[in-house]
Design a protein around this motif. Structure first.
Motif, mmCIF file in Angstrom:
data_model
loop_
_atom_site.group_PDB
_atom_site.id
_atom_site.type_symbol
_atom_site.label_atom_id
_atom_site.label_comp_id
_atom_site.label_asym_id
_atom_site.label_seq_id
_atom_site.Cartn_x
_atom_site.Cartn_y
_atom_site.Cartn_z
ATOM 1 N N UNK A 41 0.804 -1.180 0.085
ATOM 2 C CA UNK A 41 -0.032 -0.041 -0.072
ATOM 3 C C UNK A 41 1.103 1.332 -0.097
ATOM 4 N N UNK A 42 2.189 1.211 0.396
ATOM 5 C CA UNK A 42 3.050 2.324 0.490
ATOM 6 C C UNK A 42 3.292 2.891 -0.969
ATOM 7 N N UNK A 43 3.516 4.103 -1.084
ATOM 8 C CA UNK A 43 3.543 4.774 -2.588
ATOM 9 C C UNK A 43 5.105 4.739 -2.843
ATOM 10 N N UNK A 44 5.400 4.318 -4.117
ATOM 11 C CA UNK A 44 6.959 4.516 -4.561
ATOM 12 C C UNK A 44 7.012 5.137 -5.596
ATOM 13 N N UNK A 45 7.831 6.467 -5.681
ATOM 14 C CA UNK A 45 7.784 7.246 -6.802
ATOM 15 C C UNK A 45 8.881 6.970 -7.601
ATOM 16 N N UNK A 46 8.788 7.359 -9.020
ATOM 17 C CA UNK A 46 9.814 7.098 -9.980
ATOM 18 C C UNK A 46 9.729 8.416 -10.911
ATOM 19 N N UNK A 47 11.076 8.973 -10.896
ATOM 20 C CA UNK A 47 11.241 10.257 -12.028
ATOM 21 C C UNK A 47 12.335 9.382 -12.871
ATOM 22 N N UNK A 48 11.585 8.896 -13.982
ATOM 23 C CA UNK A 48 12.571 8.249 -14.837
ATOM 24 C C UNK A 48 11.877 8.003 -16.281
ATOM 25 N N UNK A 49 13.057 7.927 -17.248
ATOM 26 C CA UNK A 49 12.521 7.665 -18.594
ATOM 27 C C UNK A 49 12.069 6.297 -18.833
ATOM 28 N N UNK A 50 12.014 6.029 -20.372
ATOM 29 C CA UNK A 50 11.858 4.681 -20.792
ATOM 30 C C UNK A 50 13.207 3.802 -20.498
ATOM 31 N N UNK A 51 13.084 2.624 -19.718
ATOM 32 C CA UNK A 51 14.321 1.753 -19.766
ATOM 33 C C UNK A 51 13.871 0.761 -18.861
ATOM 34 N N UNK A 52 14.850 -0.278 -18.816
ATOM 35 C CA UNK A 52 14.913 -1.597 -18.184
ATOM 36 C C UNK A 52 14.590 -1.428 -16.779
ATOM 37 N N UNK A 53 15.141 -0.591 -16.023
ATOM 38 C CA UNK A 53 15.173 -0.402 -14.427
ATOM 39 C C UNK A 53 13.750 0.308 -14.250
ATOM 40 N N UNK A 54 13.329 0.922 -15.022
ATOM 41 C CA UNK A 54 11.876 1.362 -14.817
ATOM 42 C C UNK A 54 10.839 0.558 -14.908
ATOM 43 N N UNK A 55 11.280 -0.563 -15.774
ATOM 44 C CA UNK A 55 10.137 -1.765 -16.393
ATOM 45 C C UNK A 55 10.199 -2.448 -14.824
ATOM 46 N N UNK A 56 11.481 -2.847 -14.286
ATOM 47 C CA UNK A 56 11.832 -3.446 -13.180
ATOM 48 C C UNK A 56 11.010 -3.153 -11.907
ATOM 49 N N UNK A 57 10.808 -1.878 -11.843
ATOM 50 C CA UNK A 57 10.306 -1.167 -10.775
ATOM 51 C C UNK A 57 8.651 -1.330 -10.894
ATOM 52 N N UNK A 58 8.314 -1.190 -12.126
ATOM 53 C CA UNK A 58 6.676 -1.496 -12.653
ATOM 54 C C UNK A 58 6.379 -2.853 -11.896
ATOM 55 N N UNK A 59 7.218 -3.829 -12.017
ATOM 56 C CA UNK A 59 6.532 -5.162 -11.538
ATOM 57 C C UNK A 59 7.110 -5.311 -9.961
ATOM 58 N N UNK A 60 8.372 -4.846 -9.770
ATOM 59 C CA UNK A 60 8.653 -5.037 -8.242
ATOM 60 C C UNK A 60 7.611 -4.296 -7.289
ATOM 61 N N UNK A 61 7.357 -2.931 -7.736
ATOM 62 C CA UNK A 61 6.854 -2.305 -6.555
ATOM 63 C C UNK A 61 5.290 -2.864 -6.735
ATOM 64 N N UNK A 62 4.674 -3.011 -7.854
ATOM 65 C CA UNK A 62 3.307 -3.157 -7.948
ATOM 66 C C UNK A 62 3.101 -4.729 -7.498
ATOM 67 N N UNK A 63 3.786 -5.427 -8.192
ATOM 68 C CA UNK A 63 3.817 -6.899 -7.679
ATOM 69 C C UNK A 63 4.046 -7.294 -6.340
ATOM 70 N N UNK A 64 4.903 -6.638 -5.474
ATOM 71 C CA UNK A 64 4.873 -6.827 -3.996
ATOM 72 C C UNK A 64 3.783 -6.094 -3.090
ATOM 73 N N UNK A 65 2.850 -5.320 -3.888
ATOM 74 C CA UNK A 65 1.541 -4.882 -3.171
ATOM 75 C C UNK A 65 1.726 -3.357 -2.755
ATOM 76 N N UNK A 66 3.120 -2.835 -3.146
ATOM 77 C CA UNK A 66 3.272 -1.332 -3.002
ATOM 78 C C UNK A 66 2.756 -0.601 -4.474
ATOM 79 N N UNK A 67 2.510 0.639 -4.476
ATOM 80 C CA UNK A 67 1.882 1.352 -5.429
ATOM 81 C C UNK A 67 2.845 2.188 -6.182
ATOM 82 N N UNK A 68 3.023 1.904 -7.399
ATOM 83 C CA UNK A 68 4.006 2.694 -8.259
ATOM 84 C C UNK A 68 3.501 4.148 -8.717
ATOM 85 N N UNK A 69 4.254 5.039 -8.089
ATOM 86 C CA UNK A 69 3.707 6.431 -8.704
ATOM 87 C C UNK A 69 4.653 6.940 -9.529
#
Ligand code: AMP
Length: 542
Positions: free
Chosen positions: A64-92
């Motif tokens: 439920x915690x929010x995790x922010x990203x300030x990032x362009x299109x790249x593989x690390x951003x994609x990893x966060x798409x899944x790591x954050x949301x997948x673990x139950x937190x919210x990708x902002x």
């Protein structure tokens, strides 16, 4: 009687586990902020996302915690798409092009616990850090070699690759409720503060299924997809999810979206489809044209976010043999609402008629229902002539804004889009105007109210109105209409200089037109339509 089927929640993590098991060998290629090209496979993405999920837990990020990203299109951003949301937190995902005040507002409003940033965003991070009261962990999305100094960041900066290296990839994606929040994106396409749209796992997976369909974005394992639309703009229109669902190769362009850079990526990586706003395609077409090049692998491109001109559609299709899919959506719709893919009886139409249809925003994808209503709230017919406000509903349409319980956007269970449209008998919707008071420049919103508020405190201004005027490169640019106070001879330059430091530089009006009076309606409201009709071609003819 209940059906007897497995109860499997629709979760973002299921897209990744599918990609890992069934398309593990598929490639993800990224042009990095560090300057080089990075490539790996879906199975590496999945492994590193699990490491990052463990790292997030170590950092104290809870479901439920929010995790922010300030990032362009790249593989690390994609990893966060899944790591954050997948673990139950919210990708902002945060839009770095917004004014610092808005970024600070969004981070504080969302109460982000951690903010991940690409290294070239350091100046933004330094500028906002001191202005946010809550403690935030900042993580630079790079390795030790490129780690920035942590000046201005009292808590220091963590290194993304060090977090990955220190973490195990042994992580089981939790069985969340499919209605739990998965990601958050603020829209500035409304008046007032940006408003947060909180997507759920269920809405995201349903949107992914519908968006990938043949008559929608038509994606498959045979595709190599280049999402030019940023991952901070409504999840890059869902492409990072779609690619995992269908097993398509992904090519991420990083920060450089100029024609030469995009063209090289398209050709070298054999891109088959792409997606972005018209301004980006204009740059690409200008480059390809000037160098007399052609596309050897690209078959189609999705153009949306702003109206795509018939001339651009014709150039792509007739000169470069690239099909255009004109699409309409909104942050509030996750974002896909309509796609202009032709019906069988339209394919044999004369080219001009076909082009006129393709310039429409298109027909509703399954899951979205739409109607147009008149001022009296009554539905108007689909006769390709009657216009009304476009209303939508569906399982990936916003219900209410995040932490804005008092703002109920709906009217009779339909979401009013603020777009004015007509619909033809085949169900093809065409936007004809906009009821909301905003300007869309190169895919980014500018509030006309903010511009008017600044101008109206100038001591020599009696009235100020800002409208969207059409622009060849940026689609729309702000045009300021000013009634001077009696006896004033204030100039355009003086008025424009007045905006310095008060709005982001790219939000400053491009020109000022002095008028005698502002037209008012019966209730004293400014008749912006009348001014738009009079001045909307100002930049095209000036
Ligand atoms: P955003 O929430 O920033 O994605 O903006 C959504 C708004 O952009 C819509 O309500 C429209 O006003 C505009 N928009 C999106 N796609 C199109 C399109 N294909 N043609 C015209 N306007 C569009």
């Amino acid at each position: 009687m209940k059906g007897l089927m497995m109860q499997q929640p629709l979760l973002v993590s299921s897209l990744l586990t599918h990609a890992e098991r069934h398309h593990g060998e598929q490639e993800i290629v990224s042009k990095r902020v560090e300057g080089d090209i990075h490539r790996y496979r879906f199975r590496d993405l999945a492994k590193r996302a699990r490491c990052m999920a463990n790292a997030l837990a170590e950092l104290g990020v809870l479901p439920g915690d929010r995790v922010g990203t300030l990032a362009w299109n790249g593989y690390r951003h994609m990893e966060l798409y899944y790591a954050v949301s997948g673990s139950g937190a919210v990708l902002h995902t945060l839009n770095p092009r917004l004014h610092l005040d808005q970024i600070v507002y969004m981070i504080a409003h969302a109460d982000d616990r951690v903010v991940f940033f690409d290294v070239d965003m350091l100046p933004i991070v330094q500028a906002i850090a001191a202005r946010i009261a809550n403690p935030i962990v900042f993580v630079a999305m790079t390795d030790r070699t490129y780690m920035p100094a942590s000046d201005g960041l009292p808590g220091g900066v963590l290194c993304y690759e060090e977090l990955i290296d220190a973490s195990d990839d042994d992580f089981e994606w939790p069985h969340l409720d499919e209605n739990d929040a998965s990601s958050l994106c603020y829209t500035s396409g409304t008046t007032g503060h940006p408003k947060g749209v909180l997507y759920s796992h269920r809405s995201t997976v349903l949107h992914t299924l519908a968006a990938a369909l043949p008559d929608a974005l038509n994606c498959s394992a045979w595709d190599t997809i280049l999402p030019v639309v940023p991952m901070f703009h409504v999840n890059a229109w869902g492409l990072p999810y779609i690619a995992c669902m269908v097993g398509a190769k992904l090519v991420f362009p990083g920060p450089r979206l100029k024609g030469d850079s995009l063209y090289e990526l398209i050709e070298v990586e054999r891109v088959t489809m792409s997606a972005g706003v018209p301004t980006v395609w204009q740059g690409l077409l200008a480059y390809v044209n000037s160098q007399q090049l052609s596309f050897s692998s690209m078959r189609r491109t999705v153009i949306g976010g702003a109206a795509c001109s018939p001339a651009m559609i014709a150039e792509f299709q007739e000169v470069y043999c690239v099909d255009v899919l004109h699409a309409w959506g909104m942050t509030e719709l996750s974002p896909l609402g309509t796609v202009c893919s032709l019906k069988p009886h339209q394919v044999s139409m004369p080219p001009d008629e076909r082009l006129a249809i393709q310039a429409k925003q298109g027909r509703a994808v399954y899951g979205i229902d739409m109607k147009i209503v008149g001022d009296d709230g009554e539905e108007v017919p689909w006769d390709n002539a009657s216009a009304g406000e476009l209303m939508v509903r569906g399982p990936w349409v916003v219900d209410s804004y995040f932490r804005c319980a008092d703002v109920r956007p709906h009217r009779d269970s339909w979401f009013p889009t603020g777009d004015i449209a007509k619909i033809d008998a085949d169900g093809f919707m065409q936007i004809t105007d906009r009821a909301k008071d905003v300007i869309k420049s190169g895919g980014e919103w500018i509030s006309s109210v903010d511009i008017e508020n600044v101008a109206s405190v100038h001591p020599e201004v009696a009235s100020a109105v800002c409208i969207a005027a059409r622009h060849r490169k940026w689609d729309e640019r702000p045009l300021l209409l000013i009634v001077r106070k009696a006896g004033s001879a204030v100039t355009t330059d003086e008025l424009l200089a007045f905006f310095d430091g008060k709005v982001a530089r790219w939000c400053k009006p491009d020109a000022v037109v002095f008028i005698d009076a502002v037209p008012l309606g019966a209730t004293g409201k400014v008749l912006k339509n009348r001014l738009r009709d009079q001045f909307q071609d100002y930049f095209l003819t000036a």
